[in-house]
Design a protein around this motif. Structure first.
Motif, PDB file in Angstrom:
ATOM      1  N   PRO A  39      -7.850 -12.989  -4.710  1.00 21.27           N
ATOM      2  CA  PRO A  39      -6.506 -12.976  -5.304  1.00 21.27           C
ATOM      3  C   PRO A  39      -6.458 -12.063  -6.515  1.00 21.27           C
ATOM      4  O   PRO A  39      -7.469 -11.828  -7.175  1.00 21.27           O
ATOM      5  N   PHE A  40      -5.270 -11.566  -6.817  1.00 20.73           N
ATOM      6  CA  PHE A  40      -5.107 -10.649  -7.944  1.00 20.73           C
ATOM      7  C   PHE A  40      -3.691 -10.749  -8.480  1.00 20.73           C
ATOM      8  O   PHE A  40      -2.773 -11.231  -7.800  1.00 20.73           O
ATOM      9  N   ASP A  41      -3.513 -10.290  -9.702  1.00 19.28           N
ATOM     10  CA  ASP A  41      -2.198 -10.161 -10.325  1.00 19.28           C
ATOM     11  C   ASP A  41      -1.798  -8.694 -10.311  1.00 19.28           C
ATOM     12  O   ASP A  41      -2.640  -7.799 -10.410  1.00 19.28           O
ATOM     13  N   SER A  42      -0.506  -8.438 -10.189  1.00 20.22           N
ATOM     14  CA  SER A  42      -0.031  -7.056 -10.198  1.00 20.22           C
ATOM     15  C   SER A  42       1.471  -7.030 -10.435  1.00 20.22           C
ATOM     16  O   SER A  42       2.223  -7.699  -9.714  1.00 20.22           O
ATOM     17  N   PRO A  43       1.945  -6.237 -11.402  1.00 28.22           N
ATOM     18  CA  PRO A  43       3.385  -6.117 -11.612  1.00 28.22           C
ATOM     19  C   PRO A  43       4.069  -5.330 -10.499  1.00 28.22           C
ATOM     20  O   PRO A  43       5.301  -5.336 -10.408  1.00 28.22           O
ATOM     21  N   ASP A  44       3.300  -4.668  -9.648  1.00 28.71           N
ATOM     22  CA  ASP A  44       3.856  -3.852  -8.574  1.00 28.71           C
ATOM     23  C   ASP A  44       4.022  -4.626  -7.275  1.00 28.71           C
ATOM     24  O   ASP A  44       4.498  -4.058  -6.288  1.00 28.71           O
ATOM     25  N   HIS A  45       3.623  -5.892  -7.261  1.00 31.03           N
ATOM     26  CA  HIS A  45       3.652  -6.675  -6.026  1.00 31.03           C
ATOM     27  C   HIS A  45       4.536  -7.910  -6.158  1.00 31.03           C
ATOM     28  O   HIS A  45       4.692  -8.472  -7.248  1.00 31.03           O
ATOM     29  N   LEU A  46       5.075  -8.337  -5.023  1.00 28.39           N
ATOM     30  CA  LEU A  46       5.700  -9.643  -4.869  1.00 28.39           C
ATOM     31  C   LEU A  46       4.764 -10.494  -4.026  1.00 28.39           C
ATOM     32  O   LEU A  46       4.271 -10.050  -2.982  1.00 28.39           O
ATOM     33  N   PHE A  47       4.513 -11.730  -4.475  1.00 27.90           N
ATOM     34  CA  PHE A  47       3.552 -12.613  -3.821  1.00 27.90           C
ATOM     35  C   PHE A  47       4.299 -13.762  -3.151  1.00 27.90           C
ATOM     36  O   PHE A  47       5.163 -14.398  -3.760  1.00 27.90           O
ATOM     37  N   GLU A  48       3.949 -14.033  -1.903  1.00 32.11           N
ATOM     38  CA  GLU A  48       4.653 -15.036  -1.107  1.00 32.11           C
ATOM     39  C   GLU A  48       3.653 -15.994  -0.466  1.00 32.11           C
ATOM     40  O   GLU A  48       2.594 -15.564   0.013  1.00 32.11           O
ATOM     41  N   PRO A  49       3.969 -17.284  -0.420  1.00 30.88           N
ATOM     42  CA  PRO A  49       3.091 -18.232   0.287  1.00 30.88           C
ATOM     43  C   PRO A  49       3.179 -18.020   1.792  1.00 30.88           C
ATOM     44  O   PRO A  49       4.225 -17.658   2.331  1.00 30.88           O
TER      45      PRO A  49
END
Length: 265
Positions: A39-49
């Motif tokens: 897993p990672f954090d990124s302001p360029d991505h949207l994360f969805e379950p």
């Protein structure tokens, strides 16, 4: 009002108007993710379950008259096709999803999402889904939507993901059988932890500016499988094992203790 001499009947006029609606593609291959190791954090991505159900593209359009004579009037029964990655139409086996066109504020649409049966804990019930897709009775199936690819015949494939997501929220009216999968901006690690605790399949990380690339497995989409208590595979491929049973899906999102973002910006 009495029709004027020489004017077409109301039904014929409606038929002619509906014929002006651009036709949806007969088939469309789903865009596929690549695996991410962690897993990672990124302001360029949207994360969805991701629940780990069966991937399906929903084609919602006016019903076609018998013999291919054009679209029926707006009062006719809408057509629903649910094509899995093998291009098999699953809709005839899932009558509970026949009302999908009524929950989309558009004359036609193509949606991307996953078909799921869930247990009381909100996890994917793979055996229950298999039973239903095999044509046998069982718990109700819901459609969890995460993308919109066509609206009113207009292709949205080149639009960035955040705009497609905004359109999806605008036209979709959720219900017991249809839910828009929420996205959280930037905080992939937090969502992955919550997905693991809830026993979900994992998390999808999609770039905010991503176009939709039919049939392409792209690094613009990344799937991070959940950790313990079980391992799972991305949506559209294998389904994760879970307990039998069924539960309404509208309550599932609330079980993830996260402030899901308004991803329109």
């Amino acid at each position: 009002m009495t029709p004027q001499p020489g004017s077409p009947p109301d039904d014929q006029l409606s038929l002619e108007l509906e014929q002006g609606l651009p036709a949806l593609p007969a088939v469309l291959r789903p865009m596929l993710p690549r695996p991410a190791p962690a897993p990672f954090d990124s302001p360029d991505h949207l994360f969805e379950p991701v629940w780990g159900g069966r991937r399906a593209l929903a084609f919602l359009e006016p019903a076609v008259a018998e013999g291919g004579g054009g679209f029926l009037t707006a009062s006719g029964t809408p057509s629903v096709r649910l094509l899995d990655p093998g291009m098999r139409d699953l809709a005839p086996r899932l009558p509970e999803l026949a009302d999908l066109p009524l929950r989309v504020d558009a004359r036609s649409a193509v949606l991307d999402g996953e078909l799921v049966v869930v247990d009381a804990a909100g996890r994917a019930n793979g055996p229950g889904l298999d039973e239903r897709l095999a044509g046998r009775p069982g718990p109700a199936v819901a459609y969890l939507v995460f993308d919109v690819l066509y609206l009113d015949g207009r292709p949205l494939l080149r639009q960035p993901l955040h705009r497609r997501r905004a359109l999806l929220r605008k036209v979709l009216a959720p219900g017991a059988s249809l839910v828009a999968v929420p996205a959280i901006a930037g905080e992939g690690r937090a969502l992955h932890e919550a997905a693991t605790v809830q026993g979900l399949a994992g998390v999808m990380a999609r770039r905010r500016d991503s176009p939709y690339l039919p049939g392409i497995r792209s690094r613009l989409w990344l799937f991070v499988a959940a950790g313990a208590p079980h391992e799972s595979a991305p949506v559209g491929e294998d389904r994760s094992p879970a307990d039998a049973g069924g539960a309404p899906v509208l309550a599932l999102i609330a079980r993830l203790p996260l402030p899901f973002a308004d991803d329109e910006a």
